[in-house]
Design a protein around this motif. Structure first.
Motif, PDB file in Angstrom:
ATOM      1  N   SER A  86      78.637  52.102  44.855  1.00  0.00           N
ATOM      2  CA  SER A  86      77.856  52.987  43.988  1.00  0.00           C
ATOM      3  C   SER A  86      77.606  52.357  42.628  1.00  0.00           C
ATOM      4  CB  SER A  86      78.583  54.324  43.807  1.00  0.00           C
ATOM      5  OG  SER A  86      78.677  55.005  45.033  1.00  0.00           O
ATOM      6  N   HIS A  87      78.519  51.473  42.203  1.00  0.00           N
ATOM      7  CA  HIS A  87      78.359  50.787  40.919  1.00  0.00           C
ATOM      8  C   HIS A  87      77.416  49.588  41.027  1.00  0.00           C
ATOM      9  CE1 HIS A  87      81.252  53.022  38.468  1.00  0.00           C
ATOM     10  NE2 HIS A  87      81.882  53.212  39.620  1.00  0.00           N
ATOM     11  N   VAL A  88      77.181  49.117  42.236  1.00  0.00           N
ATOM     12  CA  VAL A  88      76.240  48.010  42.467  1.00  0.00           C
ATOM     13  C   VAL A  88      74.822  48.551  42.677  1.00  0.00           C
ATOM     14  CG1 VAL A  88      75.659  46.120  44.054  1.00  0.00           C
ATOM     15  CG2 VAL A  88      78.051  46.523  43.390  1.00  0.00           C
ATOM     16  N   MET A  89      74.707  49.741  43.231  1.00  0.00           N
ATOM     17  CA  MET A  89      73.403  50.313  43.568  1.00  0.00           C
ATOM     18  C   MET A  89      72.391  50.303  42.421  1.00  0.00           C
ATOM     19  SD  MET A  89      72.186  54.055  44.853  1.00  0.00           S
ATOM     20  CE  MET A  89      72.100  54.591  43.163  1.00  0.00           C
ATOM     21  N   PRO A  90      72.768  50.617  41.162  1.00  0.00           N
ATOM     22  CA  PRO A  90      71.770  50.622  40.087  1.00  0.00           C
ATOM     23  C   PRO A  90      71.118  49.259  39.825  1.00  0.00           C
ATOM     24  CG  PRO A  90      73.638  51.947  39.450  1.00  0.00           C
ATOM     25  CD  PRO A  90      74.039  51.210  40.705  1.00  0.00           C
ATOM     26  N   ALA A  91      71.700  48.178  40.348  1.00  0.00           N
ATOM     27  CA  ALA A  91      71.046  46.878  40.256  1.00  0.00           C
ATOM     28  C   ALA A  91      69.860  46.805  41.222  1.00  0.00           C
ATOM     29  CB  ALA A  91      72.035  45.752  40.556  1.00  0.00           C
ATOM     30  N   LEU A  92      69.874  47.639  42.260  1.00  0.00           N
ATOM     31  CA  LEU A  92      68.792  47.694  43.243  1.00  0.00           C
ATOM     32  C   LEU A  92      67.853  48.867  42.982  1.00  0.00           C
ATOM     33  CD1 LEU A  92      70.957  47.025  46.421  1.00  0.00           C
ATOM     34  CD2 LEU A  92      69.624  45.357  45.105  1.00  0.00           C
ATOM     35  N   ILE A  93      68.415  49.994  42.618  1.00  0.00           N
ATOM     36  CA  ILE A  93      67.648  51.197  42.286  1.00  0.00           C
ATOM     37  C   ILE A  93      68.004  51.547  40.845  1.00  0.00           C
ATOM     38  CG2 ILE A  93      67.282  53.638  42.778  1.00  0.00           C
ATOM     39  CD1 ILE A  93      67.904  53.044  45.690  1.00  0.00           C
ATOM     40  N   PRO A  94      67.136  51.219  39.913  1.00  0.00           N
ATOM     41  CA  PRO A  94      67.485  51.387  38.497  1.00  0.00           C
ATOM     42  C   PRO A  94      67.690  52.852  38.119  1.00  0.00           C
ATOM     43  CG  PRO A  94      65.172  50.810  38.726  1.00  0.00           C
ATOM     44  CD  PRO A  94      65.771  50.719  40.105  1.00  0.00           C
ATOM     45  N   PRO A  95      68.410  53.077  37.024  1.00  0.00           N
ATOM     46  CA  PRO A  95      68.678  54.446  36.590  1.00  0.00           C
ATOM     47  C   PRO A  95      67.538  55.057  35.774  1.00  0.00           C
ATOM     48  CG  PRO A  95      69.847  52.915  35.206  1.00  0.00           C
ATOM     49  CD  PRO A  95      69.177  52.091  36.273  1.00  0.00           C
ATOM     50  N   TYR A  96      66.331  54.551  35.943  1.00  0.00           N
ATOM     51  CA  TYR A  96      65.197  55.052  35.165  1.00  0.00           C
ATOM     52  C   TYR A  96      63.882  54.817  35.909  1.00  0.00           C
ATOM     53  CZ  TYR A  96      64.719  50.110  34.304  1.00  0.00           C
ATOM     54  OH  TYR A  96      64.592  48.762  34.492  1.00  0.00           O
ATOM     55  N   ALA A  97      62.872  55.573  35.484  1.00  0.00           N
ATOM     56  CA  ALA A  97      61.496  55.373  35.952  1.00  0.00           C
ATOM     57  C   ALA A  97      60.575  55.943  34.880  1.00  0.00           C
ATOM     58  CB  ALA A  97      61.251  56.069  37.290  1.00  0.00           C
ATOM     59  N   THR A  98      59.390  55.382  34.782  1.00  0.00           N
ATOM     60  CA  THR A  98      58.385  55.871  33.838  1.00  0.00           C
ATOM     61  C   THR A  98      57.111  56.189  34.612  1.00  0.00           C
ATOM     62  OG1 THR A  98      59.330  54.510  32.079  1.00  0.00           O
ATOM     63  CG2 THR A  98      57.094  55.327  31.734  1.00  0.00           C
ATOM     64  N   VAL A  99      56.550  57.376  34.328  1.00  0.00           N
ATOM     65  CA  VAL A  99      55.365  57.853  35.050  1.00  0.00           C
ATOM     66  C   VAL A  99      54.297  58.238  34.028  1.00  0.00           C
ATOM     67  CG1 VAL A  99      54.493  59.623  36.639  1.00  0.00           C
ATOM     68  CG2 VAL A  99      56.826  58.754  36.904  1.00  0.00           C
ATOM     69  N   PRO A 100      53.043  57.782  34.225  1.00  0.00           N
ATOM     70  CA  PRO A 100      51.965  58.224  33.336  1.00  0.00           C
ATOM     71  C   PRO A 100      51.722  59.729  33.489  1.00  0.00           C
ATOM     72  CG  PRO A 100      51.257  56.386  34.734  1.00  0.00           C
ATOM     73  CD  PRO A 100      52.577  56.845  35.243  1.00  0.00           C
ATOM     74  N   VAL A 101      51.322  60.338  32.392  1.00  0.00           N
ATOM     75  CA  VAL A 101      50.978  61.758  32.373  1.00  0.00           C
ATOM     76  C   VAL A 101      49.573  61.881  31.795  1.00  0.00           C
ATOM     77  CG1 VAL A 101      51.554  64.026  31.426  1.00  0.00           C
ATOM     78  CG2 VAL A 101      53.387  62.432  32.068  1.00  0.00           C
ATOM     79  N   VAL A 102      48.687  62.565  32.519  1.00  0.00           N
ATOM     80  CA  VAL A 102      47.302  62.747  32.068  1.00  0.00           C
ATOM     81  C   VAL A 102      47.022  64.250  32.018  1.00  0.00           C
ATOM     82  CG1 VAL A 102      44.879  62.252  32.545  1.00  0.00           C
ATOM     83  CG2 VAL A 102      46.629  60.551  33.113  1.00  0.00           C
ATOM     84  N   GLY A 103      46.688  64.717  30.836  1.00  0.00           N
ATOM     85  CA  GLY A 103      46.383  66.137  30.684  1.00  0.00           C
ATOM     86  C   GLY A 103      47.520  67.057  31.086  1.00  0.00           C
ATOM     87  N   GLY A 104      48.754  66.639  30.841  1.00  0.00           N
ATOM     88  CA  GLY A 104      49.896  67.472  31.188  1.00  0.00           C
ATOM     89  C   GLY A 104      50.278  67.443  32.655  1.00  0.00           C
ATOM     90  N   ARG A 105      49.730  66.466  33.406  1.00  0.00           N
ATOM     91  CA  ARG A 105      50.050  66.359  34.835  1.00  0.00           C
ATOM     92  C   ARG A 105      50.553  64.963  35.159  1.00  0.00           C
ATOM     93  NH1 ARG A 105      45.622  68.508  38.741  1.00  0.00           N
ATOM     94  NH2 ARG A 105      47.458  68.312  40.061  1.00  0.00           N
ATOM     95  N   LEU A 106      51.557  64.899  36.022  1.00  0.00           N
ATOM     96  CA  LEU A 106      52.061  63.607  36.469  1.00  0.00           C
ATOM     97  C   LEU A 106      50.962  62.861  37.213  1.00  0.00           C
ATOM     98  CD1 LEU A 106      55.483  64.830  37.933  1.00  0.00           C
ATOM     99  CD2 LEU A 106      55.150  63.539  35.809  1.00  0.00           C
ATOM    100  N   ALA A 107      50.759  61.599  36.871  1.00  0.00           N
ATOM    101  CA  ALA A 107      49.739  60.784  37.535  1.00  0.00           C
ATOM    102  C   ALA A 107      50.393  59.981  38.664  1.00  0.00           C
ATOM    103  CB  ALA A 107      49.043  59.879  36.523  1.00  0.00           C
ATOM    104  N   LEU A 108      51.004  60.698  39.588  1.00  0.00           N
ATOM    105  CA  LEU A 108      51.627  60.079  40.757  1.00  0.00           C
ATOM    106  C   LEU A 108      50.589  59.841  41.841  1.00  0.00           C
ATOM    107  CD1 LEU A 108      54.828  62.313  41.006  1.00  0.00           C
ATOM    108  CD2 LEU A 108      54.762  59.898  40.351  1.00  0.00           C
ATOM    109  N   GLY A 109      50.866  58.907  42.730  1.00  0.00           N
ATOM    110  CA  GLY A 109      50.022  58.702  43.891  1.00  0.00           C
ATOM    111  C   GLY A 109      50.158  59.863  44.859  1.00  0.00           C
ATOM    112  N   THR A 110      49.277  59.919  45.834  1.00  0.00           N
ATOM    113  CA  THR A 110      49.207  61.040  46.771  1.00  0.00           C
ATOM    114  C   THR A 110      50.561  61.397  47.378  1.00  0.00           C
ATOM    115  OG1 THR A 110      46.937  60.462  47.301  1.00  0.00           O
ATOM    116  CG2 THR A 110      48.092  61.873  48.879  1.00  0.00           C
ATOM    117  N   TRP A 111      51.326  60.410  47.794  1.00  0.00           N
ATOM    118  CA  TRP A 111      52.576  60.690  48.495  1.00  0.00           C
ATOM    119  C   TRP A 111      53.808  60.404  47.644  1.00  0.00           C
ATOM    120  CZ3 TRP A 111      51.441  63.649  52.244  1.00  0.00           C
ATOM    121  CH2 TRP A 111      50.243  63.475  52.950  1.00  0.00           C
ATOM    122  N   GLN A 112      53.625  60.084  46.390  1.00  0.00           N
ATOM    123  CA  GLN A 112      54.765  59.751  45.547  1.00  0.00           C
ATOM    124  C   GLN A 112      55.474  60.990  45.002  1.00  0.00           C
ATOM    125  OE1 GLN A 112      52.871  57.082  42.675  1.00  0.00           O
ATOM    126  NE2 GLN A 112      54.256  55.475  43.368  1.00  0.00           N
TER     127      GLN A 112
END
Length: 135
Positions: A86-112
């Motif tokens: 569990s202490h190694v996992m964050p090297a593969l799956i980081p503890p953060y993500a950044t997502v664009p927001v347009v007009g108060g809505r998440l700009a995620l892809g269709t299936w994201q």
């Protein structure tokens, strides 16, 4: 920057926990363009942007089990069997993500979706910091 901490109950088993709707509510309240930064202040959890459902959650957990087996090979050996992975996992799956927001809505892809990934069965409660950045 505006920030909010949410609590997520991950339980006592490995999980991919969908937090998309909470994130969407948070950015909707901001009502403008910017960036949503999602951060997990834990050494044993991560954040992913991926398709959820249709078996993808289980596929991710299975892949992590293959890459990071819950056995006795880990030097970081306190807690449940295989806790060191569990202490190694964050090297593969980081503890953060950044997502664009347009007009108060998440700009995620269709299936994201946005999900917390937690392999640490010893810590059933997590916090996630949502931060909104704009001009």
């Amino acid at each position: 920057m505006r920030s909010q901490i949410i609590s997520v109950a991950t339980g006592s088993r490995e999980t991919v926990h969908d937090i998309t709707s909470v994130c969407a509510d948070f950015v909707r309240e901001q009502g403008e363009d910017g960036l949503l930064h999602v951060f997990v202040p834990h050494a044993t959890a991560g954040v992913v942007l991926m398709e959820l459902g249709s078996g993808s959650d289980d596929d991710l957990l299975a892949a992590l089990r293959d890459l990071l087996p819950a056995d006795d090979r880990w030097r970081h050996a306190h807690g449940s069997r295989g806790h060191g992975r569990s202490h190694v996992m964050p090297a593969l799956i980081p503890p953060y993500a950044t997502v664009p927001v347009v007009g108060g809505r998440l700009a995620l892809g269709t299936w994201q979706s946005i999900a917390l990934v937690d392999l640490n069965v010893d810590n059933p409660q997590r916090q996630v910091r949502l931060s909104f950045l704009s001009d």
